[in-house]
Design a protein around this motif. Structure first.
Motif, PDB file in Angstrom:
ATOM      1  N   TRP A 206       0.843  -1.206   0.000  1.00 11.01           N
ATOM      2  CA  TRP A 206       0.000   0.000   0.000  1.00 11.01           C
ATOM      3  C   TRP A 206       0.882   1.262   0.000  1.00 11.01           C
ATOM      4  CZ3 TRP A 206      -4.094  -1.567  -1.836  1.00 11.01           C
ATOM      5  CH2 TRP A 206      -4.899  -2.577  -1.296  1.00 11.01           C
ATOM      6  N   HIS A 207       1.914   1.235   0.810  1.00  9.80           N
ATOM      7  CA  HIS A 207       2.819   2.379   0.867  1.00  9.80           C
ATOM      8  C   HIS A 207       3.492   2.611  -0.487  1.00  9.80           C
ATOM      9  CE1 HIS A 207       5.651   5.265   2.549  1.00  9.80           C
ATOM     10  NE2 HIS A 207       6.639   4.582   1.993  1.00  9.80           N
ATOM     11  N   HIS A 208       3.883   1.522  -1.141  1.00  7.69           N
ATOM     12  CA  HIS A 208       4.577   1.600  -2.429  1.00  7.69           C
ATOM     13  C   HIS A 208       3.708   2.238  -3.499  1.00  7.69           C
ATOM     14  CE1 HIS A 208       7.152   0.503  -5.780  1.00  7.69           C
ATOM     15  NE2 HIS A 208       6.142  -0.132  -6.349  1.00  7.69           N
ATOM     16  N   ILE A 209       2.409   1.959  -3.491  1.00  6.20           N
ATOM     17  CA  ILE A 209       1.534   2.513  -4.529  1.00  6.20           C
ATOM     18  C   ILE A 209       0.844   3.805  -4.070  1.00  6.20           C
ATOM     19  CG2 ILE A 209       1.156   0.226  -5.524  1.00  6.20           C
ATOM     20  CD1 ILE A 209      -1.695   0.304  -4.354  1.00  6.20           C
ATOM     21  N   GLY A 210       1.202   4.286  -2.888  1.00  2.61           N
ATOM     22  CA  GLY A 210       0.674   5.556  -2.432  1.00  2.61           C
ATOM     23  C   GLY A 210      -0.722   5.512  -1.858  1.00  2.61           C
ATOM     24  N   ARG A 211      -1.133   4.344  -1.334  1.00  2.14           N
ATOM     25  CA  ARG A 211      -2.453   4.201  -0.738  1.00  2.14           C
ATOM     26  C   ARG A 211      -2.358   4.377   0.772  1.00  2.14           C
ATOM     27  NH1 ARG A 211      -6.539   0.851  -2.861  1.00  2.14           N
ATOM     28  NH2 ARG A 211      -7.397   0.909  -0.761  1.00  2.14           N
ATOM     29  N   SER A 212      -2.635   5.589   1.256  1.00  2.00           N
ATOM     30  CA  SER A 212      -2.536   5.853   2.695  1.00  2.00           C
ATOM     31  C   SER A 212      -3.696   5.240   3.468  1.00  2.00           C
ATOM     32  CB  SER A 212      -2.485   7.361   2.950  1.00  2.00           C
ATOM     33  OG  SER A 212      -3.653   7.990   2.442  1.00  2.00           O
TER      34      SER A 212
END
Length: 246
Positions: A206-212
């Motif tokens: 999630w962090h890698h794809i920018g999903r906070s």
């Protein structure tokens, strides 16, 4: 790695589509792949409803809980458990169908639906199209049944969005293989550790794809499975004539 294995192991659930029609010959080949898929005892208790009309796709997107990609892509296919067709064939032989009065009929029919759904997705992706399977059509099954004019002894189990991808999705990581594949018998040992590791892996994804807003697998699954998240399924199945007492 051969091309089929590469295709199957590179699956992504795409949720961004171009407004570009699918050529009829390509769509026909995708449907034929599902048409010729195996079914239990050759019962062929599966039917497809192909939806191209934008207004119908808009309505299905709404019924599925606001899944906009259903309206965005040019084709949505509903995969239907169809014991109306089998009943008709049995009556034409002078006999009576009673299998729809058992839970086995739903398990068997849903298995066949899953096989057809897999064939649709694989065939579509072989043509360079994106797909995302949709279980959300069971959110308001009665309204979908009415929209698609489904007869008695049918039920819309799942659907699939098919279209040309705009912004490609990234492949989501999975639980470890040893939590999925068990040799000779089911093995409970190691599952907590595998889940704990996957929770960390998914948060990294999630962090890698920018999903906070992404949560770990345990919490995400709990957000659905701590409740009966599609409570309208049972009454709709019963209203369609299925009985679950045998």
């Amino acid at each position: 790695m051969n091309q089929i294995i590469e295709l199957l192991t590179s699956h992504r659930s795409e949720r961004s589509y171009l407004d570009k029609p699918i050529p009829e010959d390509i769509l026909a080949s995708i449907i034929e792949a599902a048409h010729l898929a195996p079914t239990s005892m050759n019962s062929q208790q599966v039917s497809l409803v192909v939806i191209r009309d934008v207004h119908r796709r808009d309505r299905i997107a709404e019924l599925a809980g606001g899944q906009t990609w259903i309206a965005q892509a040019p084709v949505f296919i509903t995969v239907v458990l169809d014991m109306h067709k089998t009943r008709l064939g049995i009556e034409m032989s002078g006999k009576q169908q009673i299998a729809h009065q058992s839970i086995e009929s739903l398990i068997s029919g849903s298995t066949d639906v899953g096989i057809a759904l897999g064939a649709l997705m694989t065939a579509a992706r072989s043509h360079g199209l994106g797909v995302v399977p949709i279980g959300g059509i069971r959110n308001n099954p009665k309204a979908l049944i009415d929209l698609l004019q489904l007869p008695e002894l049918t039920f819309p189990v799942a659907g699939v969005v098919i279209g040309y991808v705009d912004i490609p999705a990234q492949q989501k990581p999975r639980l470890s293989l040893n939590s999925f594949c068990h040799e000779e018998h089911y093995r409970c040992d190691g599952l907590p550790e595998a889940i704990e590791q996957y929770n960390k892996t998914l948060m990294t994804y999630w962090h890698h794809i920018g999903r906070s807003d992404g949560s770990n697998w345990s919490m995400n699954t709990a957000s659905y499975y701590q409740d009966i998240y599609y409570p309208n399924v049972l009454p709709a199945i019963q209203q369609q004539g299925f009985k679950l007492d045998k």
